[in-house]
Design a protein around this motif. Structure first.
Motif, short mmCIF file in Angstrom:
data_model
loop_
_atom_site.label_atom_id
_atom_site.label_comp_id
_atom_site.label_asym_id
_atom_site.label_seq_id
_atom_site.Cartn_x
_atom_site.Cartn_y
_atom_site.Cartn_z
N LEU A 12 0.90 -1.21 0.01
CA LEU A 12 -0.03 0.16 -0.09
C LEU A 12 0.99 1.34 0.11
CD1 LEU A 12 -2.59 -0.95 2.75
CD2 LEU A 12 -3.05 -1.01 0.12
N LEU A 13 1.97 1.19 0.80
CA LEU A 13 2.94 2.30 0.91
C LEU A 13 3.73 2.50 -0.39
CD1 LEU A 13 4.00 4.16 3.13
CD2 LEU A 13 5.83 2.75 3.42
N ARG A 14 3.85 1.45 -0.94
CA ARG A 14 4.79 1.81 -2.35
C ARG A 14 3.85 2.18 -3.06
NH1 ARG A 14 5.47 -4.02 -4.96
NH2 ARG A 14 3.04 -3.29 -5.22
N ASP A 15 2.33 1.40 -3.32
CA ASP A 15 1.46 2.03 -4.29
C ASP A 15 0.88 3.46 -4.10
OD1 ASP A 15 2.24 -0.25 -5.56
OD2 ASP A 15 0.38 -1.23 -4.92
N GLY A 16 1.36 4.08 -2.91
CA GLY A 16 0.83 5.49 -2.69
C GLY A 16 -0.52 5.64 -2.22
N LYS A 17 -0.92 4.39 -1.58
CA LYS A 17 -2.30 4.33 -1.08
C LYS A 17 -2.33 4.52 0.59
CE LYS A 17 -4.05 0.94 -4.28
NZ LYS A 17 -4.26 -0.29 -4.55
N HIS A 18 -3.39 4.70 1.10
CA HIS A 18 -3.26 4.87 2.76
C HIS A 18 -2.84 3.60 3.43
CE1 HIS A 18 -6.81 8.03 1.96
NE2 HIS A 18 -5.57 8.69 2.12
N VAL A 19 -1.95 3.60 4.27
CA VAL A 19 -1.58 2.34 4.68
C VAL A 19 -2.14 1.86 5.94
CG1 VAL A 19 0.66 1.25 5.73
CG2 VAL A 19 0.78 3.09 3.90
N GLY A 20 -2.64 0.64 6.09
CA GLY A 20 -3.07 -0.01 7.21
C GLY A 20 -3.09 -1.78 7.01
N CYS A 21 -3.53 -2.41 7.87
CA CYS A 21 -3.46 -3.74 7.90
C CYS A 21 -4.87 -4.41 7.01
CB CYS A 21 -3.50 -4.63 9.23
SG CYS A 21 -3.41 -6.15 8.87
N ILE A 22 -4.30 -4.95 5.73
CA ILE A 22 -5.26 -5.55 4.71
C ILE A 22 -5.79 -6.90 5.14
CG2 ILE A 22 -4.36 -4.23 2.74
CD1 ILE A 22 -3.36 -7.02 1.90
N VAL A 23 -5.16 -7.36 6.22
CA VAL A 23 -5.79 -8.67 6.85
C VAL A 23 -6.58 -8.52 8.03
CG1 VAL A 23 -4.99 -11.04 7.54
CG2 VAL A 23 -3.59 -9.91 5.71
N ARG A 24 -6.21 -7.81 8.97
CA ARG A 24 -6.87 -7.77 10.19
C ARG A 24 -7.67 -6.38 10.24
NH1 ARG A 24 -6.05 -12.74 11.06
NH2 ARG A 24 -3.76 -13.29 11.66
N ASP A 25 -7.60 -5.56 9.20
CA ASP A 25 -8.48 -4.20 9.39
C ASP A 25 -8.96 -3.99 7.94
OD1 ASP A 25 -9.32 -1.78 10.50
OD2 ASP A 25 -7.60 -0.92 10.53
N LYS A 26 -9.66 -4.97 7.47
CA LYS A 26 -9.92 -4.94 6.13
C LYS A 26 -11.09 -4.21 5.58
CE LYS A 26 -11.00 -9.87 5.73
NZ LYS A 26 -10.32 -11.03 5.40
N SER A 27 -11.76 -3.94 6.72
CA SER A 27 -13.05 -2.95 6.40
C SER A 27 -12.64 -1.57 5.83
CB SER A 27 -14.11 -3.17 7.59
OG SER A 27 -13.34 -2.46 8.73
N VAL A 28 -11.31 -1.35 6.33
CA VAL A 28 -10.94 0.13 6.30
C VAL A 28 -9.91 0.11 5.17
CG1 VAL A 28 -9.77 2.29 6.99
CG2 VAL A 28 -11.31 0.68 8.66
N TYR A 29 -9.16 -1.06 4.83
CA TYR A 29 -8.01 -0.78 4.01
C TYR A 29 -8.09 -1.97 3.16
CZ TYR A 29 -5.97 2.36 7.50
OH TYR A 29 -5.66 3.19 8.42
N ASN A 30 -7.83 -2.20 1.93
CA ASN A 30 -7.80 -3.22 1.27
C ASN A 30 -6.84 -3.03 0.15
OD1 ASN A 30 -9.18 -1.76 -0.92
ND2 ASN A 30 -10.92 -1.89 0.28
N ALA A 31 -6.23 -4.17 -0.61
CA ALA A 31 -5.23 -4.30 -1.34
C ALA A 31 -5.74 -3.54 -2.63
CB ALA A 31 -4.92 -5.53 -1.64
#
Ligand code: FMN
Ligand code: SF4
Length: 516
Positions: free
Chosen positions: A497-516
């Motif tokens: 996410l960081l590399r792709d310029g997206k907001h960074v969070g956990c895509i596994v444990r916090d996926k309602s907010v962050y997704n790949a």
């Protein structure tokens, strides 16, 4: 014949013409037979398709396995073949999972012929620790993790507040906030932290909200940085180079004659660090960290063997900038804590790295790093965080991850813990932060306690678990538990996410907010 779907061993396989290696699973005999049989069945089906022959970097780690399987299902309907393929994909993903119990960790260590201290009684982790003139209520540190979720002017947004309130509520005694540029040109991206007079109130609010979310007196430290060769202030690369390095220059497409920042620029940059420290104190932070790791500007200077002038060449010259910044901040803000996060081993070949043997880049040489940490100790640095490697080049030195892994994760963890132990032994009066333990998963509390008990570190850092499992500290301290269903699985999703310029969070444990 039954497939075991488990590689017998994993080795680092050299990539032709490249300095890095990739992990290669060696299948056991029966798997090889089943894989070959499967290949004979599916190859003719896919050969009817038009094939584009190309090399995709980190293909397995980066391709979406669900989409891949959907595409395979369009051509293959035999459930046995589909089951085999999905099983192989799953095994490869699971390889990155750490031990499910202390016993499993013990078995893994025994198999590798290495050891880590393990202490079943973890109460030592709840002890207070003196950090300069402050006291941390326990031994846990939420490590700096860039979130890339600020406004363009560097102000925290709703997502930033959410991340840090969760972290503070999670129980760590020290919250070490992410890299914050001291000058616009040193921002790593357009939405990175950037504290200025104009947004001071927003940072004050961030500190207040963290303190309100915490149920104890936490220590808040802001990490100050200049991104150097990795600067992207408006989103596009605008490198500020203090030295060249052929491998890194090539990776960033930088020509050999790309101009270097002058000594005058660096002299003036010291003042920018001081100005940022003053603002941080006004915002209510307890301290500032001078980021000297991961190849950013200060870290890059430490390995500037070939740079001419007062900031390059000799040990004294290469360490001058870091020391000048610390001295200047102490002078201007005497009650503010000053900490350093230091790369003690870059893993870059000599003369392009710090803390490396001059014959083998894979081999640490701590002579200079130990000399430096002793000097930093004498300069009243309140806390020293250890790190290793350049995440964009050799990430496995700093953290086991699904990409770029060339050795068994425990081998890297062992190296990290041993070297951190040498640093802690050199400065016994100053708390050192170990940042290596996410991958040991279920055994995290016991290894953390073992390291503290054996005096190999005083503080335990959590990076990705700070976003994956922010309540882990509370769980460990209050119920002596650590949930393997809630912790980081080292999938590298947040790094992507960081590399792709997206907001960074956990895509596994916090996926309602962050997704790949
Ligand atoms: C997405 C991401 C952002 C990070 N941002 C920072 C940062 O701003 N400053 C820093 O010193 N380290 C940063 N790190 C490194 C972490 O602090 C930590 O050292 C690393 O993830 C290893 O610890 P872990 O295995 O507990 O995650 C970052 C790591 C990741 C994955
Ligand atoms: S996305 Fe979540 S599980 Fe994956 S590495 Fe990051 S924190 Fe860990």
């Amino acid at each position: 014949m039954r497939a075991t779907r488990r590689p017998s061993t994993i080795v680092g396989k050299a990539n032709a013409g490249k300095p890095d290696k990739r992990p290669l699973g060696i299948p056991v005999i029966c798997d090889r037979v089943v894989q070959m049989a499967c290949k004979l069945v599916i190859e003719p089906i896919f050969e009817q398709t038009e094939i584009v022959d190309c090399d995709i970097r980190g293909f397995f780690e980066n391709v979406d396995h669900n989409i891949l399987l959907k595409l395979v299902r369009r051509r293959i309907s035999d459930p046995r073949v589909l089951m085999l393929i999905s099983g192989w994909l799953q095994v490869a993903r699971d390889y990155m999972r750490g031990p499910a119990s202390i016993n499993e960790l013990r078995e893994m260590l025994e198999g590798l012929g290495i050891s880590l201290p393990i202490t079943e009684n973890t109460s030592i982790l709840g002890e207070t620790v003196d950090v300069g003139n402050r006291i941390s209520p326990n031994r846990f540190v939420a490590l700096p993790m860039e979130g890339a979720d600020c406004d363009m002017d560097g102000s925290p947004t709703g997502l930033t507040f959410r991340r840090y309130e969760r972290m503070a509520a999670g129980g760590a005694g020290i919250i070490w906030l992410e890299a914050c540029a001291v000058a616009h040109g040193g921002r790593s991206k357009a939405n990175a932290f950037f504290l200025q007079k104009s947004n001071l109130a927003m940072y004050k609010e961030l500190v207040d909200r963290m303190r309100n979310a915490a149920s104890q007196d936490i220590i808040c430290i802001l990490q100050l940085t200049h991104s150097g060769r990795y600067s992207k202030p408006g989103g596009e690369p605008k490198p500020v180079m203090v030295r060249h390095c052929p491998e890194l220059d090539e990776a960033e497409n930088l020509p050999d004659d790309y101009p270097l920042a002058t000594d005058r620029f660096l002299d003036e940059l010291v003042n920018s660090y001081v100005e940022a420290a003053v603002l941080a104190q006004q915002a209510g932070f307890d301290g500032v960290d001078v980021k000297a790791c991961h190849g950013y500007l200060v870290s890059s200077l430490l390995g500037a063997h070939e740079r001419k002038g007062k900031y390059g060449g000799s040990y004294e010259h290469r360490t001058r900038f870091l020391k000048d910044v610390i001295t200047a901040i102490h002078k201007q803000c005497p009650s503010l804590l000053v900490t350093v996060r230091l790369n003690i081993f870059d893993g870059m070949r000599y003369p392009y790295g710090f803390g490396v043997s001059n014959t083998n880049p894979e081999v640490p040489d701590l002579e200079e790093p130990i000399r430096l940490v002793k000097q930093l100790g004498a300069m009243n640095v309140a806390l020293l965080g250890v790190s290793m490697g350049y995440p964009r080049f050799d990430p496995h030195f700093g953290r086991p991850s699904a990409t770029g892994q060339t050795e068994h994760p425990l081998v890297g963890i062992k190296r990290f813990c041993d070297l951190t132990g040498q640093v802690q032994a050199a400065i016994p009066g100053i708390p050192v932060v170990n940042a290596a333990l996410a991958w040991v998963e279920a055994a995290f509390p016991q290894v953390a306690a073992g390291l503290v008990e054996s005096r190999a570190t005083q503080l335990i850092g959590q990076g990705r678990n700070g976003i994956a499992y922010p309540d882990s500290v509370r769980d460990i301290l209050e119920t002596n538990t650590f949930s393997r269903n809630a912790c980081c699985v080292a999938c590298s999703g947040c790094s992507r996410l960081l590399r792709d310029g997206k907001h960074v969070g956990c895509i596994v444990r916090d996926k309602s907010v962050y997704n790949a």
